[in-house]
Design an enzyme around this catalytic site. Structure first.
Site, PDB file in Angstrom:
ATOM      1  N   HIS A 141       0.819  -1.218   0.000  1.00 15.73           N
ATOM      2  CA  HIS A 141       0.000   0.000   0.000  1.00 15.73           C
ATOM      3  C   HIS A 141       0.854   1.269   0.000  1.00 15.73           C
ATOM      4  O   HIS A 141       0.428   2.303   0.508  1.00 15.73           O
ATOM      5  CB  HIS A 141      -0.975  -0.011   1.194  1.00 15.73           C
TER       6      HIS A 141
ATOM      7  N   HIS B 238      -2.020   4.354   9.938  1.00 17.86           N
ATOM      8  CA  HIS B 238      -0.651   4.799  10.241  1.00 17.86           C
ATOM      9  C   HIS B 238      -0.705   6.010  11.158  1.00 17.86           C
ATOM     10  O   HIS B 238      -0.317   7.122  10.769  1.00 17.86           O
ATOM     11  CB  HIS B 238       0.088   5.127   8.951  1.00 17.86           C
TER      12      HIS B 238
ATOM     13  N   HIS C  99      10.199  -3.804   4.136  1.00 17.68           N
ATOM     14  CA  HIS C  99      10.632  -2.401   4.141  1.00 17.68           C
ATOM     15  C   HIS C  99      10.910  -1.938   5.559  1.00 17.68           C
ATOM     16  O   HIS C  99      10.327  -2.438   6.512  1.00 17.68           O
ATOM     17  CB  HIS C  99       9.648  -1.471   3.434  1.00 17.68           C
TER      18      HIS C  99
ATOM     19  N   GLU D 275       3.965  -5.502   8.705  1.00 17.93           N
ATOM     20  CA  GLU D 275       2.629  -5.317   8.096  1.00 17.93           C
ATOM     21  C   GLU D 275       2.136  -6.602   7.422  1.00 17.93           C
ATOM     22  O   GLU D 275       0.926  -6.794   7.264  1.00 17.93           O
ATOM     23  CB  GLU D 275       2.668  -4.182   7.050  1.00 17.93           C
TER      24      GLU D 275
HETATM   25  C1  DHB Z   1       6.254   3.695   2.811  1.00 15.40           C
HETATM   26  C2  DHB Z   1       5.641   2.445   2.797  1.00 15.40           C
HETATM   27  C3  DHB Z   1       4.580   2.164   3.620  1.00 15.40           C
HETATM   28  O1  DHB Z   1       3.961   0.960   3.672  1.00 15.40           O
HETATM   29  C4  DHB Z   1       4.081   3.124   4.451  1.00 15.40           C
HETATM   30  O2  DHB Z   1       2.995   2.846   5.178  1.00 15.40           O
HETATM   31  C5  DHB Z   1       4.690   4.378   4.490  1.00 15.40           C
HETATM   32  C6  DHB Z   1       5.779   4.659   3.666  1.00 15.40           C
HETATM   33  C7  DHB Z   1       7.398   4.002   1.901  1.00 15.40           C
HETATM   34  O3  DHB Z   1       7.868   3.141   1.181  1.00 15.40           O
HETATM   35  O4  DHB Z   1       7.821   5.133   1.854  1.00 15.40           O
HETATM   36 FE    FE Z   2       2.319   0.961   5.721  1.00 14.99          FE
END
Ligand code: DHB
Ligand code: FE
Length: 287
Positions: free
Chosen positions: A12, A59, A197, A244
């Site tokens: 997302h 978030h 990530h 996540e």
């Molecule tokens: C990013 C990815 C995410 O899932 C999120 O919630 C906020 C930022 C990113 O890659 O910058």
């Molecule tokens: Fe996220």
């Protein structure tokens, strides 16, 4: 009776929403991402759900650190698009399905999962970016999303967060709840977030392609075993925000084979690095 016909899994990444909103999808960097969603966009036209049950995480948008529900089900008639600091995304508000939401809340709570019931909840990129990816750009004023959406928010931001096992079991309970709703509805369940990530600290930018692909393999073939993976492995291997991915286990637990039925059919699988700071994963399973 209502039934769950398919599950859809997708990252997302907020920058994907920004790329769509700012007309950048044809730039080479983004083209590689959006090409991976062409199949899904056609598939959902050919297999339109009546309702999407959308598992995502907030978030720190609707829920601040003041109170943090582990599992929150939206029961409202509509949900406004949240302002995450740059104004709300130019996409339509989300129309809910209060009757099905209330039924699922009743059934799942009676199956011993303590859901928080939420009647007022702006929805952030965790929910709107998956809708944009699957349904394409929509006029925020004249347009609408093609069907009602039930937002289901999971805390994966502030520890302690729920285990993969708990999420998988919850998916089974949601399936049972949907199947006891006395209306002939085609319901899809979406699991969103991930893949690997990390947005903060010395390991910011961490991506682990090998682990992500193994996660996709196991999500398809061995979800019950995958549900036993603990938080520490997610954080170590997939980065602090890779946690996540436990939300994907909720959608996977709602598929027929989790309760002894046939295995789902893999309609589409896509994996791409990079998109912003994140590995993008996308999967479509049909019951
Ligand atoms: C990013 C990815 C995410 O899932 C999120 O919630 C906020 C930022 C990113 O890659 O910058
Ligand atoms: Fe996220």
């Amino acid at each position: 009776m209502a039934r769950i016909t398919a599950s859809v899994y997708t990252s997302h990444v907020p920058a994907i929403g920004a790329a769509m909103d700012l007309g950048k999808t044809h730039e080479p960097y983004w083209q590689n991402v959006f090409t991976g969603y062409e199949y899904g966009r056609q598939w959902i036209q050919d297999n339109p759900p009546d309702v999407v049950f959308l598992v995502y995480n907030d978030h720190a948008t609707a829920f601040s650190l003041d109170f943090i529900p582990t599992f929150a089900i939206g029961t409202a008639a509509e949900y406004l698009v949240a302002d995450e600091g740059f104004g709300p995304r130019p996409v339509p508000k989300v129309i809910g399905h209060p009757e099905l939401s209330a039924h699922i809340a009743q059934s799942v709570i009676q199956q011993d999962f303590d859901l928080t019931i939420v009647n007022n909840m702006p929805v952030d990129h965790g929910l709107t970016v998956p809708l944009s990816l699957m349904y394409g750009a929509r006029d925020p004023v004249k347009g609408a999303w093609p069907c009602p959406v039930i937002p289901f928010a999971v805390n994966v931001v502030q520890y302690p967060v729920p285990s993969g096992r708990r999420c998988y079991e919850l998916g089974k309970a949601i399936r049972k709840a949907v199947e006891s709703f006395d209306e002939d509805l085609n319901v899809q369940i979406w699991g969103t977030g991930g893949m690997s990530h990390q947005l903060q600290g010395p390991r910011a930018g961490l991506i682990n392609k090998e682990w992500d692909n193994k996660f996709l393999d196991r999500l398809i073939d061995d979800p019950a075993g995958l549900a036993d993976v603990g938080h520490i492995e997610y954080v170590r291997e997939a980065g602090s925000e890779g946690i996540e991915l436990v939300m994907w286990l909720i959608a996977r637990g709602a598929m027929a084979d989790a309760v002894g039925g046939p295995k789902p059919v893999v309609k589409h699988r896509f994996y791409h690095v990079p998109a912003s700071n994140t590995a993008v994963g996308h999967l479509i399973l049909e019951n």
